[in-house]
Motif scaffolding. Structure first.
Motif, PDB file in Angstrom:
ATOM      1  N   GLU A 368     -30.782 -38.588  -7.727  1.00  0.00           N
ATOM      2  CA  GLU A 368     -30.816 -37.155  -7.403  1.00  0.00           C
ATOM      3  C   GLU A 368     -31.732 -36.874  -6.217  1.00  0.00           C
ATOM      4  O   GLU A 368     -31.461 -35.975  -5.413  1.00  0.00           O
ATOM      5  CB  GLU A 368     -31.262 -36.360  -8.632  1.00  0.00           C
ATOM      6  N   ALA A 371     -29.738 -37.687  -3.318  1.00  0.00           N
ATOM      7  CA  ALA A 371     -28.716 -36.645  -3.144  1.00  0.00           C
ATOM      8  C   ALA A 371     -29.323 -35.353  -2.615  1.00  0.00           C
ATOM      9  O   ALA A 371     -28.679 -34.610  -1.861  1.00  0.00           O
ATOM     10  CB  ALA A 371     -28.010 -36.388  -4.473  1.00  0.00           C
ATOM     11  N   ARG A 372     -30.556 -35.075  -3.006  1.00  0.00           N
ATOM     12  CA  ARG A 372     -31.237 -33.859  -2.527  1.00  0.00           C
ATOM     13  C   ARG A 372     -31.364 -33.895  -1.000  1.00  0.00           C
ATOM     14  O   ARG A 372     -31.171 -32.895  -0.311  1.00  0.00           O
ATOM     15  CB  ARG A 372     -32.614 -33.745  -3.190  1.00  0.00           C
ATOM     16  N   GLN A 374     -29.417 -35.740   0.976  1.00  0.00           N
ATOM     17  CA  GLN A 374     -28.066 -35.649   1.526  1.00  0.00           C
ATOM     18  C   GLN A 374     -27.588 -34.203   1.609  1.00  0.00           C
ATOM     19  O   GLN A 374     -26.953 -33.796   2.579  1.00  0.00           O
ATOM     20  CB  GLN A 374     -27.096 -36.456   0.653  1.00  0.00           C
ATOM     21  N   LYS A 375     -27.888 -33.431   0.569  1.00  0.00           N
ATOM     22  CA  LYS A 375     -27.336 -32.072   0.463  1.00  0.00           C
ATOM     23  C   LYS A 375     -28.153 -31.043   1.235  1.00  0.00           C
ATOM     24  O   LYS A 375     -27.589 -30.162   1.903  1.00  0.00           O
ATOM     25  CB  LYS A 375     -27.273 -31.673  -1.015  1.00  0.00           C
ATOM     26  N   PHE A 376     -29.492 -31.152   1.177  1.00  0.00           N
ATOM     27  CA  PHE A 376     -30.345 -30.105   1.765  1.00  0.00           C
ATOM     28  C   PHE A 376     -31.220 -30.610   2.920  1.00  0.00           C
ATOM     29  O   PHE A 376     -31.761 -29.811   3.665  1.00  0.00           O
ATOM     30  CB  PHE A 376     -31.259 -29.494   0.690  1.00  0.00           C
ATOM     31  N   SER A 450     -26.877 -39.523   4.865  1.00  0.00           N
ATOM     32  CA  SER A 450     -25.421 -39.478   4.811  1.00  0.00           C
ATOM     33  C   SER A 450     -24.793 -40.763   5.348  1.00  0.00           C
ATOM     34  O   SER A 450     -23.702 -41.158   4.924  1.00  0.00           O
ATOM     35  CB  SER A 450     -24.898 -38.275   5.604  1.00  0.00           C
ATOM     36  N   GLY A 486     -26.302 -35.814  -8.345  1.00  0.00           N
ATOM     37  CA  GLY A 486     -26.538 -34.816  -7.311  1.00  0.00           C
ATOM     38  C   GLY A 486     -25.711 -33.568  -7.407  1.00  0.00           C
ATOM     39  O   GLY A 486     -25.851 -32.655  -6.588  1.00  0.00           O
ATOM     40  N   LYS A 487     -24.854 -33.449  -8.415  1.00  0.00           N
ATOM     41  CA  LYS A 487     -23.977 -32.270  -8.496  1.00  0.00           C
ATOM     42  C   LYS A 487     -24.771 -30.979  -8.671  1.00  0.00           C
ATOM     43  O   LYS A 487     -24.417 -29.942  -8.104  1.00  0.00           O
ATOM     44  CB  LYS A 487     -22.983 -32.433  -9.652  1.00  0.00           C
TER      45      LYS A 487
END
Length: 935
Positions: A368, A371-372, A374-376, A450, A486-487
């Motif tokens: 996560e 993923a955090r 990657q996302k933000f 990414s 990461g959802k």
């Protein structure tokens, strides 16, 4: 050697990112440092030469060979490494063991200085050599020449060395090895690397014919695959001439074998390995995202590496913050990008779970966090802090450019020869960092996640105790977590604070007296609050100041509260200082060279740290805050103690052979005293934060009994005002403190114990000789001499003659505080069937010294090694910091160091005989043996 898992330096491997370039032309090739002379002989041998005077009168020599275990044929497995051993067992100019003997006489220690290693793709020989004695440097190059093509490979020496290499193999067996063997082929995609571990196969090591190892030597030890590296205090022209003369005559092979390049194939798949072992006590998760290796060729690649370094720094900070929560998701976690194995790099995430049932939480946490990003992405503030840290680190390296150790340069040139990794020099690198770091955007950093965290070419490895197998995640669960990670992740919240470090300014004191120590180049200040400060300005480093403060007392003054006492300073430091929690403090200090922290041991308390002239005031503010504004953070401490308890519970559930052995030995050495029992979960239950704060405040309430020592790049008159303000302003009650004697000593008499634990056919032996001691410089040097001459003799006897051990260690310790006591410890690993024979041989060697004294030649070796070691040590800040702090604390003569040469002359055959009979007292002998479990 490329590491199997995730180990890389701050500036990582090149990434292949395409940033928006600055106006600077980054398409140019990376320039090589012009201070290095690089050449190639007609036979293909490459050489690197650099003059460097740090340390003075020393040179670091290396022979690098592009040949390792990856080149072995099926019947040669283990012989690349065996060949490395044989180069110390007879060469053209140094027959049998004469090489080690010769070098020891020059002050070069076998193992500690003289060494070598064999990896998959290379073999490296290491030789530090003095340059201030006529002919030694030339003799050192002769050693390298012999390694290159003069190995005798005498069949009788090969037979003797079989036992040594087999013992090295034996010592590597255990849970880690058994588990590695289960998953290695999987994560290396059944490549040749999984089949050619450097230690090889015992079946081959026992039976190979001399002709087989000679074939490997002939095929791969050849000049076109070799480099000679020489860095040190010498004339480069003389060294270059010597290299050409010695190595130019090595004939190039007429029909050389092609040196193949092996690769680790990437097939895009995700593979999962779940492995357990009865002797593995932890619950470890690794997620490896494999990538093709990116070579650093242009300045753009160097800029990309800076981006990787910034990314690794920021994700590392986030992972660390997770361990500072009230309920940390893991004991340890990390993610970073770096080199992996063969022709691959990897982005690797690691989590050490609290127990098997917590593996899901730990795995989700690291995934996560990836993923955090990657996302933000990261925040501008995070990037700004990371840039400051990197710029500061680069600037410090630049300032120390003329103080860089020769050994550091050898690593760069080995990397260039083996992997084409360029070395541009710190001047050019610092210039590039300054010109480019401001232009690096947060979007470029975010691109790393990414690019490298993908669903392709992944390996997931779970390792745990056999007993917990039922509680571990199944492969289907792991794949589900990977797919869903990461959802529901939310953006990172940056916890920062911008306040003065100190809530109130100290009320400055004054220097009330000064005492000069001209011979030491030191000044002692006494401040108005009673604190003494020892100041030794040096020029050993251009940008380093070391500090230490020590006082007597410790948690011995709180009888019955050892658990809390042991953790007291750790808990208080974890809380931060003043208004800053630990996370906020780390961010506040970004870009500064400020390192300081308190400690409370059983008998002492104090503070240690390091800084530079620019950040000295901030460091002193932090020291002042640790004395006056400790901060209690119940949530952070609760999480830390919970993690510690979980770790100890795992240790209890799966007790390893080494832990059983060390705990049993510790129990005997401490006379089964309850205050020396190993930590348990129940120990953690007795730790009390409020009581820890009380203890801490008591120990740091009075600075008057502290002795502060500062060593490094400062001028006394310039730093006096800072010392008066922050050290002179510390609280003082003028109490007269000391410690309470624990009265815990090894028992007298002969004690023998055998512990049966472990699946592998290997044993461990520990022999302890101890007793009361009259602590003095004269006695200390005799103890030191005994330790070294016994070490030499046992290596000769147990390794070279008996072929029964890979290594044998002899250590000694002497104590004045809390009372005079000495201890000799002898330890080695071996085959179970050889324990009695090797113990008897050890006792026989001790007996020879007691009867005859040490061999004169061994005394000469000790004196040479001691003198050479001291020559280097006295030109370092660390030596003087520890020396001054220890001698002041113990009440010893501060000028004792200048008597070293005289003391060494007192060591004779007769003096070692007297000392051996006094200190090798076999009436006080503890013999502890670890044997495998009876079947």
């Amino acid at each position: 050697m490329k590491k199997l898992f995730f180990i890389c330096c701050l500036f990582g491997a090149a990434s292949g990112i395409t940033p928006s370039l600055s106006a600077q032309d980054l398409s140019k090739k990376v320039p090589l440092d012009p201070n290095v002379r690089i050449g190639k002989l007609k036979n293909g041998l490459t050489y690197y030469i650099r003059k460097n005077e740090e340390p003075k009168n020393r040179a670091e020599l290396r022979l690098a060979i592009k040949a390792g275990s990856i080149l072995e044929t099926d019947d040669q497995q283990g012989l690349a490494h065996f060949m490395e051993h044989m180069n110390f067992n007879g060469t053209t100019h140094f027959p049998k063991n004469e090489l080690v003997n010769f070098l020891q006489k020059t002050g070069v220690r076998f193992g500690a200085d003289l060494n070598a290693y064999t990896s998959f793709d290379e073999t490296i020989y290491e030789l530090p050599i003095p340059t201030d004695s006529a002919g030694l440097l030339d003799k050192g190059l002769l050693v390298l020449e012999d390694w290159a093509h003069g190995a005798l490979l005498d069949p009788s020496e090969i037979e003797k060395e079989r036992g040594v290499v087999l013992e090295e193999s034996r010592m590597g067996r255990g849970a880690q090895q058994r588990m590695r063997d289960q998953f290695l082929k999987q994560i290396l995609n059944n490549s040749r690397y999984a089949e050619r571990l450097p230690i090889g196969k015992d079946s081959i090591l026992k039976t190979f014919k001399p002709a087989t190892i000679k074939a490997f030597y002939k095929d791969w030890y050849r000049p076109d695959l070799m480099a000679v590296i020489a860095v040190g205090d010498f004339d480069p022209n003389v060294v270059e001439a010597a290299i050409k003369q010695k190595f130019g005559s090595i004939p190039a092979p007429t029909k050389p074998k092609q040196r193949p390049t092996y690769r680790i194939p990437l097939d895009g798949s995700t593979n999962v390995a779940i492995v357990t072992d009865p002797e593995y006590p932890q619950n470890l998760i690794q997620v490896i995202y494999k990538q093709p290796e990116q070579k650093e060729k242009t300045l753009k690649d160097v800029r990309d590496n800076i981006i990787i370094g910034l990314y690794n720094s920021m994700i590392g900070q986030r992972m660390q913050e997770l361990t500072q929560k009230a309920n940390p998701p893991f004991l340890f976690g990390m993610s970073q990008y770096g080199s992996f194995m063969g022709d691959l790099d990897a982005y690797t995430s690691v989590a050490l779970a609290k127990d098997a049932g917590s593996m899901e939480v730990a795995l989700k946490a690291v995934l996560e966090e990836n993923a955090r990003v990657q996302k933000f992405g990261f925040t501008e503030a995070e990037l700004d802090r990371s840039k400051k840290d990197m710029l500061n680190a680069s600037e410090r390296a630049f300032k120390e450019k003329d103080k860089t150790k020769s050994v550091n340069y050898t690593r760069e040139y080995i990397g260039h020869f083996l992997n084409d990794k360029p070395f541009m020099g710190i001047e050019a690198y610092f210039d590039l960092v300054k010109k480019n770091i401001d232009g690096i955007k947060v979007t470029e950093i975010n691109h790393v996640a990414s690019k490298y965290i993908t669903d392709k070419n992944r390996s997931v490895v779970l390792m745990g105790p056999e007993k917990s197998k039922a509680d571990m995640l199944a492969e289907a669960q792991i794949r589900k977590i990977l797919a869903e990670s990461g959802k529901d992740v939310t953006a990172y919240v940056d916890d920062v604070l911008d306040s003065p470090l100190l809530s109130t300014e100290p009320k400055a004191g004054k220097v009330v007296s000064e005492k000069q120590f001209p011979k030491l180049g030191m000044t002692e200040l006494t401040l108005s609050n009673g604190v003494k400060v020892m100041l030794k300005p040096t020029n050993f480093k251009n940008d380093q100041i070391l500090l230490k403060a020590t006082a007597k007392g410790g948690y011995s003054l709180f009888p019955g509260e050892r658990p809390t006492g042991m953790f007291s300073s750790y808990m208080m430091e974890s809380g931060g200082v003043g208004p800053y929690n630990q996370t906020q403090l780390q961010k506040f200090l970004a870009g500064k060279t400020v390192n300081a922290g308190p400690y409370i041991s059983e008998l002492t308390e104090g503070i240690g740290g390091s800084t530079n002239p620019k950040d000295l005031e901030t460091t002193l503010q932090l020291v002042y805050a640790y004395f006056t504004e400790p901060r209690k953070d119940a949530e952070v401490v609760g999480g830390l103690l919970a993690n510690q308890r979980a770790y100890l519970e795992n240790q209890q559930k799966t007790v390893t052979p080494d832990k059983v052995f060390s705990d049993s030995l510790n129990a005997i050495l401490t006379n089964h005293n309850p205050d020396r029992r190993p930590l348990t979960p129940e120990t953690i239950d007795k730790v009390n934060l409020d009581r820890a704060l009380t203890m801490y405040k008591d120990r740091f309430a009075d600075a008057s009994d502290f002795i502060f020592t500062f060593v490094g790049a400062f001028k006394i008159e310039e730093i006096k005002p800072l010392l008066e303000k922050y050290i002179g302003g510390l609280p003082s009650t003028d109490r007269d403190d000391t410690f309470k004697h624990p009265n815990i000593f090894p028992p007298k008499g002969r004690i023998e114990k055998t512990v049966y634990k472990g699946m592998e056919p290997k044993s461990k032996v520990s022999l302890i000789l101890s007793g009361e001691y009259d602590y003095s410089p004269e006695n200390n040097v005799q103890i030191e001499a005994l330790q070294e001459v016994l070490q030499i003799k046992l290596i000769e006897a147990l390794r070279e003659e008996e072929s029964g051990v890979y290594g044998v260690g002899v250590s000694q310790s002497t104590e004045k505080i809390p009372s005079g006591h000495y201890r000799f410890s002898i330890g080695f690993g071996c085959a179970p069937e050889n324990v009695d024979k090797l113990v008897k041989r050890t006792i026989d060697e001790i007996g020879k010294i007691k009867t005859n004294g040490a061999d004169k030649k061994d005394i000469e070796k000790f004196v040479a090694e001691s003198n050479r070691e001291m020559e280097i040590a006295i030109k370092t800040n660390n030596f003087w910091l520890d020396y001054l702090d220890d001698n002041v604390f113990l009440g010893d003569d501060l000028e004792e160091v200048f008597e070293r040469e005289k003391l060494l002359k007192s060591i004779t055959v007769d003096s070692t005989k007297v000392a051996a009979n006094k200190y090798f007292n076999e009436d006080n002998l503890i013999k502890m043996v670890l044997m495998p479990e009876k079947k």
